[in-house]
Each structure stands twice: as structure tokens, then as C-alpha cells.
Design a protein around this motif. Sequence first.
Motif, PDB file in Angstrom:
ATOM      1  N   PRO A 545       0.812  -1.222   0.000  1.00 34.91           N
ATOM      2  CA  PRO A 545       0.000   0.000   0.000  1.00 34.91           C
ATOM      3  C   PRO A 545       0.846   1.274   0.000  1.00 34.91           C
ATOM      4  N   ILE A 546       0.302   2.328  -0.551  1.00 35.33           N
ATOM      5  CA  ILE A 546       0.923   3.656  -0.421  1.00 35.33           C
ATOM      6  C   ILE A 546       0.172   4.372   0.691  1.00 35.33           C
ATOM      7  N   VAL A 547       0.948   4.875   1.653  1.00 38.67           N
ATOM      8  CA  VAL A 547       0.325   5.414   2.863  1.00 38.67           C
ATOM      9  C   VAL A 547       0.311   6.939   2.821  1.00 38.67           C
ATOM     10  N   GLY A 548      -0.853   7.492   3.131  1.00 33.84           N
ATOM     11  CA  GLY A 548      -0.948   8.959   3.119  1.00 33.84           C
ATOM     12  C   GLY A 548      -1.330   9.539   4.471  1.00 33.84           C
ATOM     13  N   HIS A 549      -1.712   8.635   5.398  1.00 34.79           N
ATOM     14  CA  HIS A 549      -2.196   9.153   6.684  1.00 34.79           C
ATOM     15  C   HIS A 549      -1.727   8.276   7.833  1.00 34.79           C
ATOM     16  N   LEU A 550      -1.719   8.861   9.043  1.00 37.55           N
ATOM     17  CA  LEU A 550      -1.730   8.034  10.239  1.00 37.55           C
ATOM     18  C   LEU A 550      -3.119   7.393  10.258  1.00 37.55           C
ATOM     19  N   ASP A 551      -3.274   6.172  10.684  1.00 42.80           N
ATOM     20  CA  ASP A 551      -4.567   5.477  10.588  1.00 42.80           C
ATOM     21  C   ASP A 551      -5.007   5.352   9.136  1.00 42.80           C
ATOM     22  N   GLU A 552      -4.123   4.853   8.262  1.00 39.93           N
ATOM     23  CA  GLU A 552      -4.362   4.772   6.816  1.00 39.93           C
ATOM     24  C   GLU A 552      -5.645   4.020   6.483  1.00 39.93           C
ATOM     25  N   PHE A 553      -5.880   2.893   7.179  1.00 42.32           N
ATOM     26  CA  PHE A 553      -7.038   2.054   6.862  1.00 42.32           C
ATOM     27  C   PHE A 553      -8.333   2.830   7.111  1.00 42.32           C
ATOM     28  N   PHE A 554      -8.337   3.562   8.247  1.00 42.16           N
ATOM     29  CA  PHE A 554      -9.523   4.364   8.582  1.00 42.16           C
ATOM     30  C   PHE A 554      -9.797   5.380   7.484  1.00 42.16           C
ATOM     31  N   HIS A 555      -8.722   6.044   7.025  1.00 40.61           N
ATOM     32  CA  HIS A 555      -8.892   7.107   6.028  1.00 40.61           C
ATOM     33  C   HIS A 555      -9.220   6.567   4.648  1.00 40.61           C
ATOM     34  N   ARG A 556      -9.049   5.257   4.451  1.00 43.38           N
ATOM     35  CA  ARG A 556      -9.498   4.664   3.179  1.00 43.38           C
ATOM     36  C   ARG A 556     -10.987   4.339   3.269  1.00 43.38           C
ATOM     37  N   LYS A 557     -11.459   4.095   4.497  1.00 42.70           N
ATOM     38  CA  LYS A 557     -12.887   3.746   4.672  1.00 42.70           C
ATOM     39  C   LYS A 557     -13.757   5.002   4.805  1.00 42.70           C
ATOM     40  N   TYR A 558     -13.204   6.047   5.414  1.00 46.00           N
ATOM     41  CA  TYR A 558     -14.001   7.242   5.739  1.00 46.00           C
ATOM     42  C   TYR A 558     -13.444   8.481   5.050  1.00 46.00           C
ATOM     43  N   GLU A 559     -14.347   9.284   4.555  1.00 48.30           N
ATOM     44  CA  GLU A 559     -13.966  10.561   3.936  1.00 48.30           C
ATOM     45  C   GLU A 559     -14.353  11.666   4.902  1.00 48.30           C
ATOM     46  N   ASP A 560     -13.475  12.638   5.077  1.00 43.58           N
ATOM     47  CA  ASP A 560     -13.758  13.727   6.018  1.00 43.58           C
ATOM     48  C   ASP A 560     -14.409  14.884   5.263  1.00 43.58           C
ATOM     49  N   ARG A 561     -15.676  15.093   5.524  1.00 45.81           N
ATOM     50  CA  ARG A 561     -16.366  16.194   4.825  1.00 45.81           C
ATOM     51  C   ARG A 561     -16.491  17.414   5.735  1.00 45.81           C
ATOM     52  N   GLY A 562     -15.759  17.356   6.860  1.00 46.04           N
ATOM     53  CA  GLY A 562     -15.812  18.486   7.786  1.00 46.04           C
ATOM     54  C   GLY A 562     -14.836  19.566   7.351  1.00 46.04           C
ATOM     55  N   GLU A 563     -14.789  20.652   8.105  1.00 46.14           N
ATOM     56  CA  GLU A 563     -13.824  21.718   7.805  1.00 46.14           C
ATOM     57  C   GLU A 563     -12.937  21.955   9.008  1.00 46.14           C
ATOM     58  N   GLY A 564     -11.680  22.229   8.723  1.00 49.18           N
ATOM     59  CA  GLY A 564     -10.733  22.584   9.791  1.00 49.18           C
ATOM     60  C   GLY A 564     -10.735  21.547  10.900  1.00 49.18           C
ATOM     61  N   GLU A 565     -10.897  22.012  12.118  1.00 52.88           N
ATOM     62  CA  GLU A 565     -10.847  21.115  13.272  1.00 52.88           C
ATOM     63  C   GLU A 565     -12.120  20.283  13.361  1.00 52.88           C
ATOM     64  N   HIS A 566     -13.157  20.762  12.661  1.00 53.64           N
ATOM     65  CA  HIS A 566     -14.416  20.040  12.766  1.00 53.64           C
ATOM     66  C   HIS A 566     -14.435  18.909  11.738  1.00 53.64           C
ATOM     67  N   HIS A 567     -14.320  17.667  12.223  1.00 51.36           N
ATOM     68  CA  HIS A 567     -14.285  16.522  11.300  1.00 51.36           C
ATOM     69  C   HIS A 567     -15.693  15.957  11.133  1.00 51.36           C
ATOM     70  N   ASP A 568     -15.989  15.521   9.911  1.00 54.93           N
ATOM     71  CA  ASP A 568     -17.303  14.924   9.628  1.00 54.93           C
ATOM     72  C   ASP A 568     -17.069  13.750   8.693  1.00 54.93           C
ATOM     73  N   TYR A 569     -16.873  12.593   9.322  1.00 56.59           N
ATOM     74  CA  TYR A 569     -16.458  11.429   8.523  1.00 56.59           C
ATOM     75  C   TYR A 569     -17.660  10.685   7.937  1.00 56.59           C
ATOM     76  N   HIS A 570     -17.549  10.333   6.665  1.00 54.98           N
ATOM     77  CA  HIS A 570     -18.591   9.550   5.997  1.00 54.98           C
ATOM     78  C   HIS A 570     -17.940   8.313   5.412  1.00 54.98           C
ATOM     79  N   GLN A 571     -18.561   7.144   5.643  1.00 54.37           N
ATOM     80  CA  GLN A 571     -17.950   5.916   5.121  1.00 54.37           C
ATOM     81  C   GLN A 571     -18.086   5.867   3.604  1.00 54.37           C
ATOM     82  N   VAL A 572     -16.980   5.647   2.944  1.00 62.90           N
ATOM     83  CA  VAL A 572     -17.007   5.588   1.477  1.00 62.90           C
ATOM     84  C   VAL A 572     -16.578   4.214   0.960  1.00 62.90           C
TER      85      VAL A 572
END
Length: 663
Positions: A545-572
Motif C-alpha cells: 500500500p501507499i500510505v498517506g495518513h496516520l490510521d491509513e485504513f480508517f482514512h481509506r474507509k471514511y472521507e472527512d467532509r468536515g472543515e478545519g478542526e471540525h471533522h465529519d467522517y462519511h464511510q465511502v
Amino acid sequence: MALIERSTTTLPEVSTPSSTYGTFRRPVESTGWQSWLFTIDHKKLGIMYGVTAMLFFLVGGLEALLIRAQLAGPDGTILSADKYNQMFTMHATTMVFLFVMPMAAAFANYFVPLQIGARDVAFPRINAFGFWCFFVGAVFINTSWILGGAADGGWFMYAPNSSVPFSPTDGIDFWVLGLQITGIASLTGAINLIVTVINMRAPGMSLMKMPIFTWMILVVQFLLLFAIPVITVALFLLMFQRTFDATFFSVEAGADPLLWQHLFWIFGHPEVYILILPSFGIVSEVLPVFSKKPLFGYPLVVFSGAAIGFVGWGVWAHHMFASGLGPISVAVFSVATMAIAIPTGVKIVNWTLTMWGGKIRFTTAMLFAVGLIVQFTIGGLSGVTHAVAPSDTQQTDTYYIVAHFHYVLFGGAILGIFAGLYYWWPKVFGKMLDEKWGKWNFWLMTIGLNLTFGPMHIIGLQGQPRRMYVWTEARAGEGFFNLGFWNAVASVGSFVLGIGVLVFFVNVWLSHRRHGPAPLDPWDARSLEWMTTSPPKEHNFDAIPIVGHLDEFFHRKYEDRGEGEHHDYHQVATAEDILADQESHAEEHIHLPSPSYWPIVLAVSLPIMAYGIIYNFILIAVGAAIALLAMFGWGLEPHTASDSDYDPPPPETGGELEVAANG
Ligand code: HEM
Ligand SMILES: [Cu+2]
């Protein structure tokens, strides 16, 4: 579908013309016992470390129950004074060197390559050799029980009590030589994992994107790298003192027995962090998953772990406050010991804030993780009272100390290990452990450990010394502080604890009989080890895998539609989607090293030489001959012809591979 290539599978029938090697060609991996005996696969070795360590947990636990049965009432007669000395020495040696340390090696071997997106460790054959050194060393030490009696000088084996005049049986020689052999496992393991973490992380995984468990394991490997040589030197000195009448610790020869204490505790105190940091790493993985929040203050948790690793080298003499060091040394080590409570405290605050405001699921893994925070804190608080030298002078060598280190070791290291077992079991074995039985496992162990080790604070402050095989009615005292009552409570508690541990094995047995395959991502986890099948394929990832985040697996499952400090994760995506995508990008050629005989042959030569030192020097020659043969065979084992001209395709479009075929 990926094509798996092994180093020599293409050469089964042909003996290579350049050497007489043909008859020793590498075994081809097959199913059944051979595939375990000659394996160099990190996952299989991880499981073998785990199974062996859990067996020794039962042995160490049984030894503990015998101790508590002996002390349940006044003037116990179950164990003689000599047998009692052997029992607590072996209980501690077993729990520390043959259970907690190899259990950490089990989790590290299995999960570090998966967490960093690699296919194996850097040196797979050395890894197998390490496991077999642990295995044969552990068996060797325990053969002393049937060969004249086990070691009886206590787990820190103070001189001159550990020299022949005071301990004439061979027990301590088995201990000294056996720990030398298991020490090789720790040292080779440390080098292997450090090189693996530094060199084999998937593309994009910078150090500050590494899962916290891998970070704690990295810190532990550096502690091992520096601590094991210290105890190795001490063990050599003791071996020469016992076998060749050297006088390194003999006052009459102008030497100082305190040399042993300094050497032992310069190793011994970092050793306690070698025992606890892997469990801290496990808990730091479990809490975010079951709080549905990222770990609070990830960099702080990383650096406080590293800080513990550093400061832990500067406190060893707090074990020697009563040995006449003098006020200045005592003051310095007292302050240093208080200081080390700070990075530990930072972790506890970060764990608490991780749960704060989270959507907490109290699964069994989560209960054990929270249990560690509570129980370890209790142990930590009594630890701080030891840092105050005047009160330590009262507490040292009493049951108050025994209470302290069982709260930090059982309440800390062991509860963390059980959190890891319940959390990662579905990934390793493809089955869920039963949660109902799991809750029984947790509560019986929690009630048992507090009933066993809680009262030890009281009987310790009442002055009951440790390592005494009996207590007498005359000294039991009256009222609340009656030693008789609290010893009985502690002994009953230890059996409750023992039953609690057995419930785990019942759970394993029932779950494997009753449960179907576990879902790929049962806990909605966050890190890369979950981005695999359950159990993972032999080559771990179809494409690195190519890693882009800490918690890579989580960030592949969830997209953050929030802004700034306010996170709003949606499963994709689900784990299944991600694995299907991986498979569609599977690499053409996946190169894996082959199983090998030589690691086990070389390891077996070591106890043969050790028996030679105790019984007959001819055996040393026999062992040395086997070791030479093994090193010869190992060195000449054929590399893959294609190694040099192998051109790995780019990552995630075919993957890259760095498992050394010859390590
Ligand atoms: C299963 C539950 C356990 C019980 C009931 C238990 C009980 C005891 C008792 C009663 C002693 C004191 C013996 C004496 O000084 O007379 C002792 C010593 C010790 N225990 Fe445990 N223990 C348990 C688990 C563990 C674990 C998990 C560890 C480490 C990871 C451990 C490490 C030690 C050490 C280092 C000593 C000191 C031995 C010595 O003085 O040389 N114990 N244990
Ligand atoms: Cu210490």
C-alpha cells in the motif's frame, strides 16, 4: 492473481553443481508440522512465540498458586524452604523471561510487518533462529527441575548468595546458561525489528504516520539492544564465578558483591519497560478503535514512550536504596525515579482524553485496556512511594514491594496482553472470541488480581518479608492488620485469578468450535494490519500500500467532509471494497524467502553446549560441531538466482518487495 516465487522452490530435484549442497537443499514449505518447524514466516513465528509463551504463563501461574497455597495459613507444609526458594525464583523467571517478553515478541513479530505495510521482517531466517533460541533456552532452564533442582537465588540472583558455597546444586547454572540462550532471541529479535521498521515501511509511511504499537515496539527493541548485553556480561561473570571459581563478587578476594546488583539493575530497570511498553502500545491501539476517536495527542504518546526509554536508564539504583549507597546517590536516584512518573502520567492522561467524549463500546478488549489504566495507576502510585528513599527503606524486601510490581506487571503488562489477544484474535485466527465468556474472563481476572495483590500492601506495611516460606501465628497480629486474614484473602484471590485465566482457554476452545469465520473488519479498525484477509495471506498484501495518513485504513474507509478542526467522517468504502481493489492491483511477482532447516539446527546446538558446561566438556565439542555445520549450511543455502536481476514493479501497481532472501 499474484505469482508467489520462493528462493529455491525451482530447484527441488537438482543438487547445485557448485557444491555438495544438493543433499541439504531447503525444505519446501508444505502443510502440517514441517510448515511450522522450518518456517521463517513472521506470522507463523508470531503464533509459535504466542503459544509457547501462553504455556509458560500456565507454568508460572501454577508456581505462583503453589506459593500462595503455602502461605494461605500459618506454618505451611506444602513446600519445604528449599523448594519454596526454587518456586519463587522460577515463578518470576518464567513470568518475566518466558511469558511477558516472548508474548511481546509474538505480537511484534505478527503485527509490526503488517502495520508498516511489509511482507516480512528484514532477516526471516535470523527471526526463526531467534524463536528457536527462546524455545530451547526455556526448555533447558526448566529441565533443571528434574536434574537436581531449579535455581533458588531469587529472580535477581544477588551475589554472593548465588555462588556455589550458598547454592551448590546446578540450578543456578541452568538459569545462567538458559538466560544466555534466551538472550540471543531478544538481541537478534531487536536487530531484526529495528532494521525492519527503519527500512521496510510502505511508501509514504513516515515515522509519525506509524501505528503507535509499532512505535512502542521500536522503543523496546532499542532498550533490548542496550540492556541484554549488560545482563549477558553479568551472567558470564556469574558463570565464571560458579564454573571456574572466579572471584568477581567475592569480598574475601577484594571484590564487591554490589557489582552484581548494579549490573543486574542497570539491565533490570529498563527490563520493566521492556515488559510494559508493548502493552502500552496495544492499549494505545485499542482505545481509539472502541472510542471511535483518534488517539489523543499521538506525538505526545510517542515521545513519552521514548522519554521513558531514555530516563529508564537513569534510575536503577532505586532497587539498592538499602544497600548503603550513601545520601548523594540515593538523592539523585530518588529524584530520577520521581521524574519517570511524568512521561507515564502523560500516557494515562492521553488515554483518558482519547475516551473522553467518544462513542465507547465496552468489548472485552476495551475492558482489558481500561483495566490496565486503572490497575497500572494503582501500581504506579505505590511505585512513587518507593521513590521516596526513607519510606522505601521501610518497604524494601517486604510484601509491599511484591504488591507494587504485581500491580504494574499483572495489572499492566498482562491486562494489556489480554486486550491484544481479544482485539487481534479475529485477524490472526479468522474467528471471534466469545464476548460473554470474555467478560467473565475479564471480571474474574480483575477481582482475582485485586484480591491477591491488594492485601499484600497491608501485610507488607505490617512488615511481612518477601521470600519467607512460612509465617507463624505468633506474628500474625490482631484486628484489621491480622496477617492471617490478609494472607488467606490473597491466597483465595490467587485461585480466583487462576480460574479467570483458565476461562480464556475455555473461550478459545469453545469459540473455535462454535464460531464461523470472523468478518474482515469486526471492530471498524484504523491501521494497516486490518487491510488484509483474516488470517492474512502468506504474502500479507497483494500490493504494497501507499500510505498517506496516520490510521491509513480508517482514512481509506471514511472521507472527512468536515472543515478545519471540525471533522465529519462519511464511510465511502468497506474493508471488502479495499481488499478487492488491492487484489485488482495485485503484483505480478511476489518474492518470499523459503523455509530453512538451519535456524533450528543452530539453536539446538546451544543447549547441548550448555549441558556440556554443567556435565561434561565433550558435549561442548559436540554442540560446537553442530553449530559449525549449521552455520556452514546456512551460509551456503542457495539464494534465488533471480535476486540480482529482479526488477520490482512500482507500488500499488504491482508493489515493491524488500524481504531479503538470505537474512
Ligand atoms: C498469576 C498470578 C500471580 C501470583 C498469584 C503471584 C504471586 C507471587 C508471590 C506470592 C510472590 C512472592 C514470593 C515471595 O517473595 O515469597 C511472587 C513473586 C514474584 N512474582 Fe508473582 N505472581 C503472579 C504473577 C506474576 C506475573 C504475571 C509476574 C511478572 C510478569 C510476576 C513476577 C514476580 C516476580 C518478579 C517476583 C519476585 C520473585 C523473587 O522474589 O525473586 N508474578 N509472585
Ligand atoms: Cu526499578
